[in-house]
Enzyme design. Structure first.
Site, mmCIF file in Angstrom:
data_model
loop_
_atom_site.group_PDB
_atom_site.id
_atom_site.type_symbol
_atom_site.label_atom_id
_atom_site.label_comp_id
_atom_site.label_asym_id
_atom_site.label_seq_id
_atom_site.Cartn_x
_atom_site.Cartn_y
_atom_site.Cartn_z
ATOM 1 N N HIS A 125 47.678 24.069 34.124
ATOM 2 C CA HIS A 125 47.579 25.398 33.516
ATOM 3 C C HIS A 125 47.659 26.423 34.652
ATOM 4 C CE1 HIS A 125 46.393 28.814 31.293
ATOM 5 N NE2 HIS A 125 45.147 28.856 31.723
ATOM 6 N N ASN A 146 49.091 34.132 33.870
ATOM 7 C CA ASN A 146 48.475 33.203 32.910
ATOM 8 C C ASN A 146 49.014 33.504 31.511
ATOM 9 O OD1 ASN A 146 46.820 31.766 31.200
ATOM 10 N ND2 ASN A 146 44.904 32.346 32.220
ATOM 11 N N CYS A 164 43.731 28.621 26.178
ATOM 12 C CA CYS A 164 44.642 28.126 27.225
ATOM 13 C C CYS A 164 44.887 26.621 27.132
ATOM 14 C CB CYS A 164 44.104 28.473 28.605
ATOM 15 S SG CYS A 164 43.996 30.239 28.868
HETATM 16 N N1 ACO Z 1 41.916 44.612 42.145
HETATM 17 C C1 ACO Z 1 41.048 44.923 43.129
HETATM 18 N N2 ACO Z 1 39.756 44.553 43.092
HETATM 19 C C2 ACO Z 1 39.332 43.893 41.999
HETATM 20 C C3 ACO Z 1 40.180 43.562 40.936
HETATM 21 C C4 ACO Z 1 41.523 43.964 41.040
HETATM 22 N N3 ACO Z 1 42.432 43.669 40.080
HETATM 23 N N4 ACO Z 1 39.482 42.888 40.011
HETATM 24 C C5 ACO Z 1 38.223 42.774 40.472
HETATM 25 N N5 ACO Z 1 38.129 43.396 41.678
HETATM 26 C C6 ACO Z 1 36.961 43.516 42.543
HETATM 27 C C7 ACO Z 1 35.670 43.395 41.789
HETATM 28 O O1 ACO Z 1 35.284 44.642 41.236
HETATM 29 C C8 ACO Z 1 34.734 42.933 42.890
HETATM 30 O O2 ACO Z 1 34.344 44.071 43.649
HETATM 31 P P1 ACO Z 1 32.854 44.193 44.222
HETATM 32 O O3 ACO Z 1 32.695 43.045 45.169
HETATM 33 O O4 ACO Z 1 32.863 45.531 44.887
HETATM 34 O O5 ACO Z 1 31.946 44.088 43.027
HETATM 35 C C9 ACO Z 1 35.606 42.085 43.798
HETATM 36 O O6 ACO Z 1 36.969 42.434 43.473
HETATM 37 C C10 ACO Z 1 35.413 40.586 43.618
HETATM 38 O O7 ACO Z 1 35.418 40.303 42.213
HETATM 39 P P2 ACO Z 1 35.232 38.839 41.691
HETATM 40 O O8 ACO Z 1 35.316 38.833 40.213
HETATM 41 O O9 ACO Z 1 34.032 38.222 42.333
HETATM 42 O O10 ACO Z 1 36.535 38.141 42.338
HETATM 43 P P3 ACO Z 1 36.965 36.629 42.286
HETATM 44 O O11 ACO Z 1 37.272 36.159 43.651
HETATM 45 O O12 ACO Z 1 36.073 35.779 41.418
HETATM 46 O O13 ACO Z 1 38.383 36.710 41.553
HETATM 47 C C11 ACO Z 1 39.324 36.284 39.386
HETATM 48 C C12 ACO Z 1 38.450 37.207 40.227
HETATM 49 C C13 ACO Z 1 40.726 36.308 39.946
HETATM 50 C C14 ACO Z 1 39.311 36.797 37.954
HETATM 51 C C15 ACO Z 1 38.787 34.828 39.430
HETATM 52 O O14 ACO Z 1 37.393 34.845 39.221
HETATM 53 C C16 ACO Z 1 39.430 33.927 38.413
HETATM 54 O O15 ACO Z 1 40.596 33.587 38.526
HETATM 55 N N6 ACO Z 1 38.648 33.430 37.428
HETATM 56 C C17 ACO Z 1 39.136 32.453 36.481
HETATM 57 C C18 ACO Z 1 40.022 33.028 35.449
HETATM 58 C C19 ACO Z 1 40.565 31.872 34.628
HETATM 59 O O16 ACO Z 1 40.896 30.841 35.143
HETATM 60 N N7 ACO Z 1 40.638 31.984 33.362
HETATM 61 C C20 ACO Z 1 41.114 30.740 32.689
HETATM 62 C C21 ACO Z 1 41.108 30.770 31.389
HETATM 63 S S1 ACO Z 1 41.795 32.233 30.710
HETATM 64 C C22 ACO Z 1 41.700 31.973 29.010
HETATM 65 O O17 ACO Z 1 41.249 30.988 28.553
HETATM 66 C C23 ACO Z 1 42.101 33.065 28.128
#
Ligand code: ACO
Length: 320
Positions: free
Chosen positions: A247, A277, A113
């Site tokens: 980003h 993204n 990214c």
């Molecule tokens: N729909 C519904 N529920 C979901 C989904 C979905 N698409 N995905 C995950 N959940 C659930 C999980 O199973 C979890 O359930 P549980 O509590 O019963 O276990 C719950 O939602 C919370 O999951 P988390 O992973 O803790 O959610 P979080 O608030 O952290 O959000 C996310 C997840 C959006 C992926 C976030 O962590 C994020 O944006 N991370 C950074 C990603 C990023 O910036 N990447 C950058 C670089 S990418 C690259 O370099 C290629």
């Protein structure tokens, strides 16, 4: 002194749109969850057979047109991508041939990214040192090819696209400063584990694996530090920044960086809603969007930043 400046920008998104409602029919998710946790409402997906180079070509032609230059004026091509068309030649060489650019160096740069910011840094240094006069710098990706469309925790996050800029030699700094970092100790938190040397060693290993909340926390911290680093290196105050061009991974990460800068969200370019993204394409796509709709004007000071797999992260301070 010799510097570089942005002469023109371009962007391209594939025609096919995949909405959150479409995804809710494919995996166990909802529009509400995706919007609430990420800000994403839809993403564009490359057609069958449409490649990263195809997207890069469209974006590059638009950037060349905006800069008012032709292929013969370009003496360096750098493409930031983690999803190249082929193992080799590089996407930059394929793009060079498409655009009828010849002889100058052309190469890909892999920083996921952060790829566009790495590419911009390198191209700026080529120009500052007199090794090139005018460069085409591209971020282009087809992440839809490395997304596991059955994994709801990652498939809702990504999309395809390309962004490009033409930069050229200038007497005053356009690219004011660039700041790049990497820390390979975090490779296990975000990766696609298969590769040429390792080969594909099992189902799913050709897809993105991500520890979402750990990546989230690391991104917020690293971007917080890079804001301080960029401002300090240029002896600037937060109030000197006109626009944040971040980003586009997640609106909550972007909002944290805007807060650090004391910038209202009205001074932040947000495209994550519409594009999701797009990895290395995300920063140049956002830049092009705000240049074309007239928000970003000549003379304004922009802070570009990105964070991605590796981990890699970086920023560029740009006087547009
Ligand atoms: N729909 C519904 N529920 C979901 C989904 C979905 N698409 N995905 C995950 N959940 C659930 C999980 O199973 C979890 O359930 P549980 O509590 O019963 O276990 C719950 O939602 C919370 O999951 P988390 O992973 O803790 O959610 P979080 O608030 O952290 O959000 C996310 C997840 C959006 C992926 C976030 O962590 C994020 O944006 N991370 C950074 C990603 C990023 O910036 N990447 C950058 C670089 S990418 C690259 O370099 C290629």
């Amino acid at each position: 002194m010799r510097y570089s400046r942005i002469a023109g920008t371009g962007g391209y998104l594939p025609e096919r749109v995949l909405t959150n409602a479409d995804l809710a029919r494919m995996v166990d998710t909802t529009d509400e969850w995706i919007v609430d946790r990420t800000g994403v409402r839809k993403r564009h997906i490359a057609a069958e057979g449409e490649t990263t180079c195809d997207l890069a070509e469209h974006a590059s032609r638009r950037a060349l047109e905006a800069a008012g230059v032709g292929p013969g004026d370009i003496d360096l091509v750098v493409v930031g991508t983690a999803t190249p068309d082929m193992i080799f030649p590089s996407t930059a060489c394929l793009l060079q041939e498409r655009l009828d650019i010849h002889d100058g160096p052309a190469f890909d740069l892999q920083a996921v990214c952060t790829g566009f910011l790495y590419a911009l840094d390198i191209a700026d240094k080529f120009i500052r040192t007199g090794s090139a006069d005018r460069a085409l710098v591209v971020g282009a990706e087809t992440f839809s090819r490395i997304v596991d469309w059955t994994d709801r925790s990652t498939c809702v996050l990504f999309g395809d696209g390309a962004g490009a800029v033409v930069i050229e030699a200038a007497e005053v700094p356009g690219i004011v400063s660039t700041h790049l970092h990497a820390d390979g100790r975090y490779q296990s938190l975000l990766n696609v584990p298969s590769g040429v040397s390792r080969r594909c060693d099992g189902a799913g290993s050709g897809y993105i694996q991500m520890a979402g909340s750990e990546v989230f926390r690391a991104a917020v911290k690293a971007l917080d530090r890079i804001v301080d680093e960029t401002l300090a290196a240029n002896r600037l105050a937060k109030t000197d920044i006109d626009w944040l061009v971040p980003h586009q991974a997640n609106t909550r990460i972007i909002a944290a960086t805007a807060k650090k800068l004391d910038l209202p969200m009205s001074r932040v370019v947000l495209t994550v809603e519409d594009h999701a993204n797009t990895s290395a394409a995300s920063v140049p796509l956002a830049l092009d969007c705000a240049v074309r709709d007239g928000r970003i004007r000549r003379g304004e000071l922009l802070l570009l930043e990105a964070f991605g797999g590796g981990f890699t992260w970086g920023s560029a301070l740009v006087r547009y």
